[in-house]
Design a protein around this motif. Sequence first.
Motif, mmCIF file in Angstrom:
data_model
loop_
_atom_site.group_PDB
_atom_site.id
_atom_site.type_symbol
_atom_site.label_atom_id
_atom_site.label_comp_id
_atom_site.label_asym_id
_atom_site.label_seq_id
_atom_site.Cartn_x
_atom_site.Cartn_y
_atom_site.Cartn_z
ATOM 1 N N LEU A 34 0.733 -1.149 0.275
ATOM 2 C CA LEU A 34 0.154 -0.055 0.045
ATOM 3 C C LEU A 34 0.802 1.286 0.042
ATOM 4 O O LEU A 34 1.824 1.443 0.875
ATOM 5 C CB LEU A 34 -1.087 0.019 1.156
ATOM 6 N N LEU A 35 0.602 2.254 -0.956
ATOM 7 C CA LEU A 35 1.248 3.513 -1.221
ATOM 8 C C LEU A 35 0.523 4.604 -0.751
ATOM 9 O O LEU A 35 -0.801 4.475 -1.262
ATOM 10 C CB LEU A 35 1.833 3.495 -2.575
ATOM 11 N N ARG A 36 0.735 5.680 0.056
ATOM 12 C CA ARG A 36 0.030 6.719 0.410
ATOM 13 C C ARG A 36 0.790 7.900 -0.036
ATOM 14 O O ARG A 36 1.925 8.046 0.085
ATOM 15 C CB ARG A 36 -0.117 6.702 1.939
ATOM 16 N N THR A 37 -0.130 8.690 -0.851
ATOM 17 C CA THR A 37 0.502 9.999 -1.230
ATOM 18 C C THR A 37 -0.780 11.050 -0.998
ATOM 19 O O THR A 37 -1.729 11.007 -1.547
ATOM 20 C CB THR A 37 0.664 10.104 -2.497
ATOM 21 N N GLY A 38 -0.407 11.972 0.166
ATOM 22 C CA GLY A 38 -1.387 12.774 0.676
ATOM 23 C C GLY A 38 -2.593 11.776 1.202
ATOM 24 O O GLY A 38 -2.504 11.180 2.016
ATOM 25 N N ASN A 39 -3.939 12.340 0.598
ATOM 26 C CA ASN A 39 -4.947 11.493 0.873
ATOM 27 C C ASN A 39 -5.351 10.374 0.177
ATOM 28 O O ASN A 39 -6.480 9.746 0.297
ATOM 29 C CB ASN A 39 -6.463 12.601 0.764
ATOM 30 N N LEU A 40 -4.358 10.154 -0.666
ATOM 31 C CA LEU A 40 -4.611 8.957 -1.540
ATOM 32 C C LEU A 40 -4.017 7.455 -1.187
ATOM 33 O O LEU A 40 -2.884 7.933 -0.655
ATOM 34 C CB LEU A 40 -3.947 9.232 -2.975
ATOM 35 N N THR A 41 -4.503 6.353 -1.312
ATOM 36 C CA THR A 41 -4.091 5.185 -1.159
ATOM 37 C C THR A 41 -4.069 4.113 -2.414
ATOM 38 O O THR A 41 -5.205 4.217 -2.934
ATOM 39 C CB THR A 41 -4.610 4.466 0.119
ATOM 40 N N VAL A 42 -2.941 3.905 -2.765
ATOM 41 C CA VAL A 42 -2.815 3.081 -4.067
ATOM 42 C C VAL A 42 -2.070 1.855 -3.837
ATOM 43 O O VAL A 42 -1.191 1.751 -2.984
ATOM 44 C CB VAL A 42 -1.890 3.952 -5.092
ATOM 45 N N LYS A 43 -2.599 0.760 -4.418
ATOM 46 C CA LYS A 43 -1.913 -0.757 -4.245
ATOM 47 C C LYS A 43 -0.894 -0.717 -5.394
ATOM 48 O O LYS A 43 -1.115 -0.394 -6.244
ATOM 49 C CB LYS A 43 -3.180 -1.939 -4.263
ATOM 50 N N TYR A 44 0.196 -1.334 -4.959
ATOM 51 C CA TYR A 44 1.334 -1.254 -5.836
ATOM 52 C C TYR A 44 0.867 -2.318 -7.040
ATOM 53 O O TYR A 44 1.200 -2.365 -8.358
ATOM 54 C CB TYR A 44 2.621 -1.901 -5.278
ATOM 55 N N ASP A 45 0.417 -3.469 -6.608
ATOM 56 C CA ASP A 45 0.142 -4.603 -7.595
ATOM 57 C C ASP A 45 -1.313 -4.006 -8.530
ATOM 58 O O ASP A 45 -1.700 -4.790 -9.294
ATOM 59 C CB ASP A 45 -0.347 -5.837 -7.095
ATOM 60 N N ASP A 46 -1.979 -3.037 -8.003
ATOM 61 C CA ASP A 46 -2.949 -2.576 -8.968
ATOM 62 C C ASP A 46 -2.240 -1.566 -10.291
ATOM 63 O O ASP A 46 -2.970 -1.412 -11.380
ATOM 64 C CB ASP A 46 -3.925 -1.498 -8.321
ATOM 65 N N ILE A 47 -1.124 -1.425 -10.064
ATOM 66 C CA ILE A 47 -0.543 -0.347 -11.144
ATOM 67 C C ILE A 47 0.375 -1.561 -12.020
ATOM 68 O O ILE A 47 0.171 -1.389 -13.092
ATOM 69 C CB ILE A 47 0.449 0.751 -10.458
ATOM 70 N N GLN A 48 1.177 -2.266 -11.384
ATOM 71 C CA GLN A 48 2.080 -3.146 -11.918
ATOM 72 C C GLN A 48 1.131 -4.636 -11.717
ATOM 73 O O GLN A 48 1.571 -5.269 -10.892
ATOM 74 C CB GLN A 48 3.414 -3.142 -11.242
ATOM 75 N N LYS A 49 0.547 -4.914 -12.659
ATOM 76 C CA LYS A 49 -0.268 -6.114 -12.659
ATOM 77 C C LYS A 49 0.498 -7.439 -13.224
ATOM 78 O O LYS A 49 -0.021 -8.449 -12.929
ATOM 79 C CB LYS A 49 -1.653 -5.805 -13.544
ATOM 80 N N HIS A 50 1.366 -7.224 -13.997
ATOM 81 C CA HIS A 50 2.048 -8.427 -14.360
ATOM 82 C C HIS A 50 3.561 -8.421 -14.186
ATOM 83 O O HIS A 50 4.429 -7.378 -14.260
ATOM 84 C CB HIS A 50 1.842 -8.417 -15.904
ATOM 85 N N ALA A 51 4.140 -9.597 -14.214
ATOM 86 C CA ALA A 51 5.728 -9.972 -14.239
ATOM 87 C C ALA A 51 6.365 -9.190 -12.955
ATOM 88 O O ALA A 51 7.589 -8.668 -13.217
ATOM 89 C CB ALA A 51 6.184 -9.561 -15.761
ATOM 90 N N ARG A 52 5.795 -9.154 -11.860
ATOM 91 C CA ARG A 52 6.419 -8.445 -10.584
ATOM 92 C C ARG A 52 7.344 -9.533 -10.100
ATOM 93 O O ARG A 52 7.195 -10.699 -9.952
ATOM 94 C CB ARG A 52 5.111 -8.315 -9.602
ATOM 95 N N ARG A 53 8.416 -8.690 -9.732
ATOM 96 C CA ARG A 53 9.518 -9.618 -9.084
ATOM 97 C C ARG A 53 10.045 -8.523 -8.022
ATOM 98 O O ARG A 53 10.025 -7.518 -7.954
ATOM 99 C CB ARG A 53 10.425 -10.243 -10.028
ATOM 100 N N TYR A 54 10.743 -9.372 -6.821
ATOM 101 C CA TYR A 54 11.427 -8.463 -6.051
ATOM 102 C C TYR A 54 12.719 -9.266 -5.515
ATOM 103 O O TYR A 54 12.874 -10.451 -5.105
ATOM 104 C CB TYR A 54 10.419 -8.711 -4.463
ATOM 105 N N ARG A 55 13.680 -8.446 -5.732
ATOM 106 C CA ARG A 55 14.865 -8.548 -5.371
ATOM 107 C C ARG A 55 15.504 -8.195 -3.874
ATOM 108 O O ARG A 55 15.410 -7.173 -3.525
ATOM 109 C CB ARG A 55 16.042 -8.126 -6.228
ATOM 110 N N VAL A 56 15.546 -9.393 -3.224
ATOM 111 C CA VAL A 56 15.692 -9.044 -1.568
ATOM 112 C C VAL A 56 17.233 -9.196 -1.406
ATOM 113 O O VAL A 56 17.963 -9.931 -1.622
ATOM 114 C CB VAL A 56 15.037 -10.462 -0.969
ATOM 115 N N TYR A 57 17.766 -8.036 -0.664
ATOM 116 C CA TYR A 57 19.115 -8.169 -0.061
ATOM 117 C C TYR A 57 19.144 -8.483 1.158
ATOM 118 O O TYR A 57 18.615 -7.794 2.135
ATOM 119 C CB TYR A 57 19.610 -6.903 -0.238
ATOM 120 N N VAL A 58 19.835 -9.565 1.525
ATOM 121 C CA VAL A 58 19.997 -10.166 3.064
ATOM 122 C C VAL A 58 21.483 -9.763 3.384
ATOM 123 O O VAL A 58 22.317 -10.161 2.637
ATOM 124 C CB VAL A 58 19.697 -11.512 3.118
ATOM 125 N N ARG A 59 21.756 -8.951 4.451
ATOM 126 C CA ARG A 59 23.047 -8.249 4.954
ATOM 127 C C ARG A 59 23.290 -8.973 6.514
ATOM 128 O O ARG A 59 22.490 -8.819 7.187
ATOM 129 C CB ARG A 59 23.236 -6.990 4.708
#
Length: 357
Positions: A144-169
């Motif tokens: 969930l992303l909040r900008t002012g009074n707006l709340t937007v879901k990340y997967d509503d904008i990027q609907k396909h081929a989502r990946r997450y690169r995780v850095y473990v230190r």
Amino acid sequence: MAPLGTALAVCTALLLAQPAHGELARPTRVRFAAETAHHLLRWEPGHNPPSNILYEVEHKVYGTNQSWTAIPNCMRISGHACDLTYYTLDPALRYYARVRAVSGNHTSPWQRTNSFSPQEASLRLSGQSLSVMGNTIHVQLQLLLRTGNLTVKYDDIQKHARRYRVYVRRVQDNQTYEVMETAPEFNISNLFWDTEYCISVEPTVASRRTGTTRTDEQCVTISQRDRSAELVLSTVSSSFVTLLLLGLLAALLVCTYIKRPMRPPSVLKSFIKQSSLWVEQESSPLSSPDADPIQQLFLCQKEPRQVSVPTTDVRAADAVQTFHNRHQQQPDVRHPAVGRTELPLWLASLGGSEGIS
């Protein structure tokens, strides 16, 4: 002649680029500097701007006949940026924006951007939540992303081929390794005990190259290994295996005992032998031809008879037949007057008063 012509063309272009007397220069480098759910329009002032210069911003949807729409919060502003997030959120559309300078009664020409899509914005996440289970870190991404009074879901904008690169230190030696995930919730397993780890995540899209922003690091500590829990688990497992083996052994012994031929105990054998001797002793007087018929009759009455419903008539008939058979071997004793064999009174009472001729 050729160098002279080239110089004249350059000079003419420079003169045309300069604003006329009393005309403001248009803004330069007008562009979208956008992150996911945060679409910011930026620009630079034109050449030699006056001190009281202001700016106005408008936008429109690409590929439609709609007219340009003014942005109420970005009319006659002194800054060099305008937030267009609220007006450019639909990922299925593309947008234009334009800016002009204003000073008193003078305005500059409009300077327009290239078309823009929310999917082209630089990728970002709000962060991540971490929890520790043994030597495993459970990661849940905050979409969930909040900008002012707006709340937007990340997967509503990027609907396909989502990946997450995780850095473990690993904090102990500052060693970092990467893990690629496709789900917003996952585990990082087989970590070292009694060690601190820091996690950050960078979203990506496999279908295209897009700028991205890594989340802030969040650190957790894997505690020391709990040996007591392992000991309890090992004890319970050993007990269960032992009980299982004992149950199987008992079942095997029962099956073996049932299948082998049954032999009576020695005590029961001796009792059966003594009973057989007693029956032989009891039956021997009955089989002797010299025995008294009356005694044999009593012995016959003592012997068990397999009669379902015994009656007095049946018993009497048996006694009379036995008496008759015994007296056939002895001299007849007939009554001198009647001339026939007499039955004893007790036998006559059972079988009737009739004699046997």
